[in-house]
Design a protein around this motif. Structure first.
Motif, PDB file in Angstrom:
ATOM      1  N   PRO A 121      12.551  -6.518   2.981  1.00  0.00           N
ATOM      2  CA  PRO A 121      11.359  -6.728   2.057  1.00  0.00           C
ATOM      3  C   PRO A 121      11.862  -6.697   0.670  1.00  0.00           C
ATOM      4  O   PRO A 121      13.038  -6.517   0.372  1.00  0.00           O
ATOM      5  CB  PRO A 121      10.604  -5.443   2.307  1.00  0.00           C
ATOM      6  N   ASP A 122      10.963  -7.418  -0.443  1.00  0.00           N
ATOM      7  CA  ASP A 122      11.572  -7.368  -1.567  1.00  0.00           C
ATOM      8  C   ASP A 122      11.695  -5.994  -2.170  1.00  0.00           C
ATOM      9  O   ASP A 122      11.269  -4.932  -1.778  1.00  0.00           O
ATOM     10  CB  ASP A 122      10.183  -7.725  -2.550  1.00  0.00           C
ATOM     11  N   SER A 123      12.678  -5.963  -3.063  1.00  0.00           N
ATOM     12  CA  SER A 123      13.429  -4.604  -3.322  1.00  0.00           C
ATOM     13  C   SER A 123      12.491  -3.753  -4.084  1.00  0.00           C
ATOM     14  O   SER A 123      12.497  -2.467  -4.054  1.00  0.00           O
ATOM     15  CB  SER A 123      14.824  -4.921  -4.164  1.00  0.00           C
ATOM     16  N   ALA A 124      11.426  -4.318  -4.648  1.00  0.00           N
ATOM     17  CA  ALA A 124      10.084  -3.572  -5.427  1.00  0.00           C
ATOM     18  C   ALA A 124       9.434  -2.879  -4.602  1.00  0.00           C
ATOM     19  O   ALA A 124       8.860  -1.945  -4.880  1.00  0.00           O
ATOM     20  CB  ALA A 124       9.532  -4.551  -6.387  1.00  0.00           C
ATOM     21  N   LEU A 125       9.599  -3.051  -3.194  1.00  0.00           N
ATOM     22  CA  LEU A 125       8.599  -2.627  -2.199  1.00  0.00           C
ATOM     23  C   LEU A 125       9.115  -1.401  -1.583  1.00  0.00           C
ATOM     24  O   LEU A 125       8.739  -0.404  -1.096  1.00  0.00           O
ATOM     25  CB  LEU A 125       8.085  -3.660  -1.184  1.00  0.00           C
ATOM     26  N   ILE A 126      10.635  -1.159  -1.570  1.00  0.00           N
ATOM     27  CA  ILE A 126      11.165  -0.168  -0.678  1.00  0.00           C
ATOM     28  C   ILE A 126      12.174   0.635  -1.735  1.00  0.00           C
ATOM     29  O   ILE A 126      12.497   0.310  -2.766  1.00  0.00           O
ATOM     30  CB  ILE A 126      12.223  -0.955   0.123  1.00  0.00           C
ATOM     31  N   THR A 127      12.680   1.878  -1.317  1.00  0.00           N
ATOM     32  CA  THR A 127      13.263   2.740  -2.180  1.00  0.00           C
ATOM     33  C   THR A 127      14.749   2.768  -1.594  1.00  0.00           C
ATOM     34  O   THR A 127      15.445   3.367  -2.364  1.00  0.00           O
ATOM     35  CB  THR A 127      12.667   4.159  -1.623  1.00  0.00           C
ATOM     36  N   PRO A 130       4.858   9.556   7.968  1.00  0.00           N
ATOM     37  CA  PRO A 130       4.867  10.193   6.637  1.00  0.00           C
ATOM     38  C   PRO A 130       6.029   9.599   5.766  1.00  0.00           C
ATOM     39  O   PRO A 130       7.138   9.227   6.001  1.00  0.00           O
ATOM     40  CB  PRO A 130       4.961  11.813   7.050  1.00  0.00           C
ATOM     41  N   GLN A 131       5.840   9.950   4.657  1.00  0.00           N
ATOM     42  CA  GLN A 131       6.736   9.352   3.487  1.00  0.00           C
ATOM     43  C   GLN A 131       6.715   7.846   3.419  1.00  0.00           C
ATOM     44  O   GLN A 131       7.775   7.020   2.919  1.00  0.00           O
ATOM     45  CB  GLN A 131       8.149   9.827   3.512  1.00  0.00           C
ATOM     46  N   ASP A 132       5.588   7.157   3.647  1.00  0.00           N
ATOM     47  CA  ASP A 132       5.672   5.701   3.689  1.00  0.00           C
ATOM     48  C   ASP A 132       6.592   4.914   4.282  1.00  0.00           C
ATOM     49  O   ASP A 132       7.147   3.794   4.031  1.00  0.00           O
ATOM     50  CB  ASP A 132       5.422   5.363   1.935  1.00  0.00           C
ATOM     51  N   ARG A 133       6.885   5.563   5.648  1.00  0.00           N
ATOM     52  CA  ARG A 133       7.993   4.795   6.439  1.00  0.00           C
ATOM     53  C   ARG A 133       7.452   3.855   7.414  1.00  0.00           C
ATOM     54  O   ARG A 133       6.255   4.206   8.020  1.00  0.00           O
ATOM     55  CB  ARG A 133       8.892   5.693   7.100  1.00  0.00           C
ATOM     56  N   ALA A 137       8.931   2.534   1.930  1.00  0.00           N
ATOM     57  CA  ALA A 137       8.102   2.125   0.772  1.00  0.00           C
ATOM     58  C   ALA A 137       8.441   3.105  -0.402  1.00  0.00           C
ATOM     59  O   ALA A 137       8.428   4.208  -0.227  1.00  0.00           O
ATOM     60  CB  ALA A 137       6.804   1.828   1.441  1.00  0.00           C
ATOM     61  N   VAL A 138       8.221   2.363  -1.393  1.00  0.00           N
ATOM     62  CA  VAL A 138       7.901   2.952  -2.587  1.00  0.00           C
ATOM     63  C   VAL A 138       6.659   3.927  -2.616  1.00  0.00           C
ATOM     64  O   VAL A 138       5.548   3.476  -1.923  1.00  0.00           O
ATOM     65  CB  VAL A 138       7.797   2.067  -3.927  1.00  0.00           C
ATOM     66  N   PRO A 139       6.720   5.129  -2.802  1.00  0.00           N
ATOM     67  CA  PRO A 139       5.550   6.041  -2.761  1.00  0.00           C
ATOM     68  C   PRO A 139       4.287   5.272  -3.027  1.00  0.00           C
ATOM     69  O   PRO A 139       4.098   4.627  -4.138  1.00  0.00           O
ATOM     70  CB  PRO A 139       5.610   7.182  -3.878  1.00  0.00           C
ATOM     71  N   GLY A 140       3.554   5.461  -2.069  1.00  0.00           N
ATOM     72  CA  GLY A 140       1.919   4.931  -2.277  1.00  0.00           C
ATOM     73  C   GLY A 140       1.661   3.391  -1.726  1.00  0.00           C
ATOM     74  O   GLY A 140       0.832   2.920  -1.969  1.00  0.00           O
ATOM     75  N   ARG A 141       2.952   2.949  -1.540  1.00  0.00           N
ATOM     76  CA  ARG A 141       2.727   1.281  -1.059  1.00  0.00           C
ATOM     77  C   ARG A 141       3.119   1.258   0.585  1.00  0.00           C
ATOM     78  O   ARG A 141       3.533   0.330   1.132  1.00  0.00           O
ATOM     79  CB  ARG A 141       3.937   0.565  -1.716  1.00  0.00           C
ATOM     80  N   GLY A 142       3.025   2.259   1.238  1.00  0.00           N
ATOM     81  CA  GLY A 142       3.165   2.203   2.624  1.00  0.00           C
ATOM     82  C   GLY A 142       2.449   1.107   3.481  1.00  0.00           C
ATOM     83  O   GLY A 142       2.976   0.481   4.408  1.00  0.00           O
ATOM     84  N   GLY A 143       1.170   1.243   3.095  1.00  0.00           N
ATOM     85  CA  GLY A 143       0.241   0.188   3.672  1.00  0.00           C
ATOM     86  C   GLY A 143       0.721  -1.293   3.287  1.00  0.00           C
ATOM     87  O   GLY A 143       0.466  -2.039   4.144  1.00  0.00           O
ATOM     88  N   GLU A 144       0.992  -1.395   2.244  1.00  0.00           N
ATOM     89  CA  GLU A 144       1.565  -2.850   1.906  1.00  0.00           C
ATOM     90  C   GLU A 144       2.869  -3.041   2.658  1.00  0.00           C
ATOM     91  O   GLU A 144       2.947  -4.224   3.174  1.00  0.00           O
ATOM     92  CB  GLU A 144       1.943  -2.848   0.378  1.00  0.00           C
ATOM     93  N   LEU A 145       3.607  -2.224   2.850  1.00  0.00           N
ATOM     94  CA  LEU A 145       4.983  -2.390   3.594  1.00  0.00           C
ATOM     95  C   LEU A 145       4.394  -2.585   5.182  1.00  0.00           C
ATOM     96  O   LEU A 145       5.224  -3.468   5.749  1.00  0.00           O
ATOM     97  CB  LEU A 145       5.829  -1.190   3.542  1.00  0.00           C
ATOM     98  N   LEU A 146       3.554  -1.938   5.605  1.00  0.00           N
ATOM     99  CA  LEU A 146       3.140  -2.060   7.033  1.00  0.00           C
ATOM    100  C   LEU A 146       2.749  -3.322   6.993  1.00  0.00           C
ATOM    101  O   LEU A 146       2.916  -4.257   8.320  1.00  0.00           O
ATOM    102  CB  LEU A 146       2.208  -1.108   7.490  1.00  0.00           C
TER     103      LEU A 146
END
Length: 85
Positions: free
Chosen positions: A65-71, A41-44, A11-20
């Motif tokens: 996922p939407d590209s705005a959510l992932i790196t 770690p690292q929002d994976r 996930a984009v940093p800080g958005r790991g919970g949203e990706l989960l």
């Protein structure tokens, strides 16, 4: 034969919970024999599904996922079981 599909995204940093949350909400039809979801770690986020199917069977997989959510693009792997022990 048992086939395991692995799906891993960062996930984009800080958005790991949203990706989960997003990954856990995705339904597969038909459903797998088993499904486990992991975080690291690292929002994976990692999802492993197990199927009773030939190695090359067409199986439902989690989408991107939407590209705005992932790196980066999702990583996907397919494995066949060789037993336990």
């Amino acid at each position: 034969m048992t086939v395991a599909l692995m799906w891993e995204a960062r996930a984009v940093p800080g958005r790991g919970g949203e990706l989960l949350q997003w990954a856990r909400a995705q339904r597969l039809d038909p459903g797998p024999l088993r499904r486990e979801t992991f975080r690291a770690p690292q929002d994976r986020v990692l999802v492993i599904t197990w199927w009773d199917a030939p190695y090359d069977a067409e199986l439902p997989e989690l989408p991107e996922p939407d590209s705005a959510l992932i790196t980066r693009a999702v990583h996907r792997w397919r494995f066949e079981s060789v037993g336990t022990g």
